[in-house]
Design a protein around this motif. Structure first.
Motif, PDB file in Angstrom:
ATOM      1  N   ASP A 432       1.419  -1.513   0.032  1.00  0.00           N
ATOM      2  CA  ASP A 432       0.217  -0.183  -0.177  1.00  0.00           C
ATOM      3  C   ASP A 432       1.003   1.323  -0.466  1.00  0.00           C
ATOM      4  O   ASP A 432       1.769   0.811   1.092  1.00  0.00           O
ATOM      5  N   PRO A 433       0.655   2.329  -1.035  1.00  0.00           N
ATOM      6  CA  PRO A 433       1.713   3.217  -1.139  1.00  0.00           C
ATOM      7  C   PRO A 433       1.544   4.483   0.178  1.00  0.00           C
ATOM      8  O   PRO A 433       2.179   4.681   0.566  1.00  0.00           O
ATOM      9  N   TYR A 434       0.041   4.180   0.430  1.00  0.00           N
ATOM     10  CA  TYR A 434       0.273   5.328   1.512  1.00  0.00           C
ATOM     11  C   TYR A 434       1.121   4.368   2.908  1.00  0.00           C
ATOM     12  O   TYR A 434       1.282   5.404   3.765  1.00  0.00           O
ATOM     13  N   GLY A 441       3.582   6.954   6.257  1.00  0.00           N
ATOM     14  CA  GLY A 441       3.446   5.723   7.029  1.00  0.00           C
ATOM     15  C   GLY A 441       4.174   5.526   7.384  1.00  0.00           C
ATOM     16  O   GLY A 441       5.562   6.308   8.042  1.00  0.00           O
ATOM     17  N   TYR A 442       5.201   4.330   6.716  1.00  0.00           N
ATOM     18  CA  TYR A 442       6.851   3.848   7.557  1.00  0.00           C
ATOM     19  C   TYR A 442       7.410   3.103   6.369  1.00  0.00           C
ATOM     20  O   TYR A 442       7.928   2.301   6.131  1.00  0.00           O
ATOM     21  N   ALA A 443       8.088   4.531   6.305  1.00  0.00           N
ATOM     22  CA  ALA A 443       9.783   4.277   4.907  1.00  0.00           C
ATOM     23  C   ALA A 443      10.212   3.044   5.033  1.00  0.00           C
ATOM     24  O   ALA A 443      11.846   2.942   4.292  1.00  0.00           O
ATOM     25  N   ASN A 449       8.497  -9.239   2.625  1.00  0.00           N
ATOM     26  CA  ASN A 449       7.657  -8.396   3.101  1.00  0.00           C
ATOM     27  C   ASN A 449       7.552  -7.277   3.544  1.00  0.00           C
ATOM     28  O   ASN A 449       6.751  -7.471   4.021  1.00  0.00           O
ATOM     29  N   GLN A 450       7.647  -6.099   3.027  1.00  0.00           N
ATOM     30  CA  GLN A 450       7.675  -5.390   2.954  1.00  0.00           C
ATOM     31  C   GLN A 450       6.073  -5.316   3.200  1.00  0.00           C
ATOM     32  O   GLN A 450       5.334  -4.665   3.628  1.00  0.00           O
ATOM     33  N   GLY A 451       5.445  -5.541   2.234  1.00  0.00           N
ATOM     34  CA  GLY A 451       4.118  -5.173   2.212  1.00  0.00           C
ATOM     35  C   GLY A 451       2.971  -6.073   3.043  1.00  0.00           C
ATOM     36  O   GLY A 451       2.079  -5.533   3.661  1.00  0.00           O
ATOM     37  N   VAL A 452       3.462  -7.400   3.855  1.00  0.00           N
ATOM     38  CA  VAL A 452       2.772  -7.800   4.605  1.00  0.00           C
ATOM     39  C   VAL A 452       2.702  -6.970   6.169  1.00  0.00           C
ATOM     40  O   VAL A 452       2.724  -7.177   7.246  1.00  0.00           O
TER      41      VAL A 452
END
Length: 584
Positions: A432-434, A441-443, A449-452
């Protein structure tokens, strides 16, 4: 430091849960000695009752702010204006002396089963005590015996590494897990609350080490996985699903729902134990807490898609953004159709009681408890949902998470909220880009596993809101810069009258120029009483009179009080970045 160790050598205080909210009889100090105490279960229980006062009180549980809730007054941590104190309540050691005193003399109890159980209680609380110290200060002195005034440790003891202290915490918790009772006891520590604390502590330490580049994080995360998995497999605790609004009911219930809540702080008006969550959430004079728009945006749609993937989400009115959302949205905030417990009338958000327009209802009970300090619903200290989320996050960070783990942990939470399950494959394919943005978010989350991981953080944010966990999540994720972002609330397209809950009655009027005639309960002059992000339209903008700052090289740990640094002539060192004016 001398002061801190003299606290350890001070007299022992006995009693029950005795804060400003709790008062039980105390055992006379002049009769306490190793020879005449700790011989039976009653004496062991009476002494260890006092350890429960280490848990946060009511406002310490529901009153969290960090980057999720804003109040009239922001904390020094969020403002970025902390200074080095001479003394600090978080750098006190009396309870440790009491715990170690008990462990030193618990052998007086000849009933081995009783002795081991209460040693387990004491070691649970020593682990809890030291986990709090590590969170605040990092490296701290490890002391596992009572100290008298002639002990050279009073003057020479320095700080031990957080790694050593965490190893000792795990040892204490493993002992507690082995010897505490397995029966569910909602107000006393058990094997299950020890596993829950181990799950929490090991997740904190593992992710703190990972995101702060301290190394050796995998072992802590695996300890979290092991403790969480055992809890899930053996405890019998589940996710509470009773009634039509189970998430709301879980927190507004007078007595803790022990199917999910593992350990609770008890409240009961009959014995004078009360808190003030009703006043906090409804009064116009108790800080006006409100959920921040950035967090509102994190609640999913019912079909599991992000709210921020909808066209025009940035300019949706309050009523529009409330539709088809995660069920926790309407069970955490006043939304259209909301009715208070024991009331048939709808209650719209009261902008006089919430700075952001997003008025919280989590923990809110019937209006009969609105009088000052009249609330008496139990408050959770540990609950099953947190253990589930700890398990999923630790496995995701280790790279061992699979869809079956999500189905075991995330799915029950989403099922209760009426939200479609999380797909690990889809989340990692299209993060999710947000949530991935540095602004929203959390850059610093990267990798396969970034997305999950981002989705688990979303789940944790909305599930565990107002449970005294968010600030420490931000610390372990190394995301303190989030405190610098603008604090915003509900969107208004411009001056006018607004029916927030769509019941046919205007709730707020915003005007500019000439004040109109209005029946709205709350009236604000634009640019004077209320500010919007775009001047004549936009989101409510709050706390604009000062700049919030976060020092990445300093602010993730608290400063050591100067009195203890002076008294040890530098044996206790200062945390990085904190200038206390001392030359040692």
């Amino acid at each position: 430091m001398k002061k801190y160790l003299l606290y350890l050598a001070a007299g022992v205080v006995l009693g029950g849960l005795c804060s400003c909210e709790d008062q039980l009889d105390r055992y006379p100090k002049d009769r306490l000695s190793p020879e005449n105490f700790f011989h039976n279960e009653d004496e062991c229980q009476l002494y260890t009752n006092d350890f429960y006062t280490m848990f946060p009180d009511g406002s310490g549980i529901y009153g969290e702010t960090a980057d999720v809730i804003a109040k009239k007054t922001l904390t020094n941590e969020v403002l970025g204006n902390r200074t080095v104190p001479a003394t600090a309540s978080t750098w006190t050691w009396t309870k440790l002396r009491d715990i170690n005193f008990f462990l030193e003399y618990a052998s007086n109890c000849e009933d081995e089963d009783v002795r081991l159980e209460y040693e387990g209680v004491a070691r649970f609380f020593r682990a809890y005590f030291y986990f709090e110290k590590v969170k605040y200060y990092g490296d701290v002195p490890w002391v596992d015996r009572p100290i008298d005034a002639s002990d050279p440790l009073l003057f020479e003891k320095g700080r031990d590494s957080r790694k050593l202290v965490m190893e000792k915490i795990i040892e204490d918790l493993d002992f507690a897990i082995l010897h505490l009772p397995a029966e569910k006891q909602i107000y006393r520590v058990t094997r299950w609350s020890a596993l829950a604390l181990k799950s929490r502590a090991c997740l904190f330490e593992g992710t703190f080490r990972k995101y702060h580049d301290l190394g050796d994080y995998e072992e802590c995360l695996q300890e979290c996985v092991n403790a969480s998995e055992r809890f899930i497999r053996e405890s019998g605790y589940t996710i509470y699903t009773g009634g039509t609004t189970p998430y709301l009911d879980l927190f507004s219930s007078l007595k803790a729902q022990n199917s999910e809540i593992i350990l609770a702080r008890a409240y009961n008006s009959a014995i004078g134990l009360k808190h003030d969550v009703n006043g906090y959430l409804t009064s116009v004079t108790m800080g006006q807490p409100g959920l921040l728009k950035n967090i509102v945006n994190m609640y999913l749609m019912k079909d599991g898609t992000p709210f921020t993937s909808q066209s025009g989400w940035e300019k949706m009115t309050f009523a529009e953004e409330c539709r088809n959302r995660d069920g926790r949205f309407a069970q955490t905030l006043r939304t259209p159709g909301y009715k208070r417990i024991d009331d048939t009338a709808e209650s719209a958000p009261n902008l006089a009681a919430t700075m952001t327009g997003y008025q919280l209802v989590k923990y809110l009970q019937s209006a009969k408890y609105d009088a000052y300090n009249a609330s008496m619903n139990d408050l959770p200290l540990f609950r099953t949902a947190e253990v589930y989320l700890n398990y999923a996050e630790a496995k995701a960070e280790l790279g061992t998470l699979i869809q079956a783990d999500i189905d075991l942990t995330i799915k029950p939470l989403r099922d209760r909220a009426g939200v479609a399950n999380l797909s690990m494959e889809k989340a990692n394919a299209q993060p999710d880009p947000y949530l991935a943005s540095a602004e929203t978010g959390y850059a610093n989350v990267t990798g396969a596993n970034q997305g999950v991981i981002l989705e688990i953080r979303r789940e944790r944010t909305v599930e565990l809101l107002m449970e005294n966990l968010r600030y420490w999540d931000i610390m372990r994720w190394k995301e303190g810069k989030r405190f610098e972002h603008p604090f915003t609330g509900v969107y208004f397209p411009g001056p006018g009258s607004y029916d927030l809950n769509e019941d046919g009655v205007d709730d707020v009027c915003i005007w500019s120029g000439t004040k109109p005639e209005t029946s709205a309960a709350t009236v604000y002059e634009l640019g004077k009483d209320l500010f919007l992000t775009e001047g004549d339209h936009g989101n409510i903008l709050i706390h604009t009179s000062y700049t919030r700052t976060w020092n990445e090289d300093r602010d993730y740990l608290y400063p050591i009080p100067t009195d203890d640094r002076v008294l040890t002539q530098g044996a206790i060192t200062q945390n990085p970045g904190w200038n206390d004016g001392l030359n040692f």
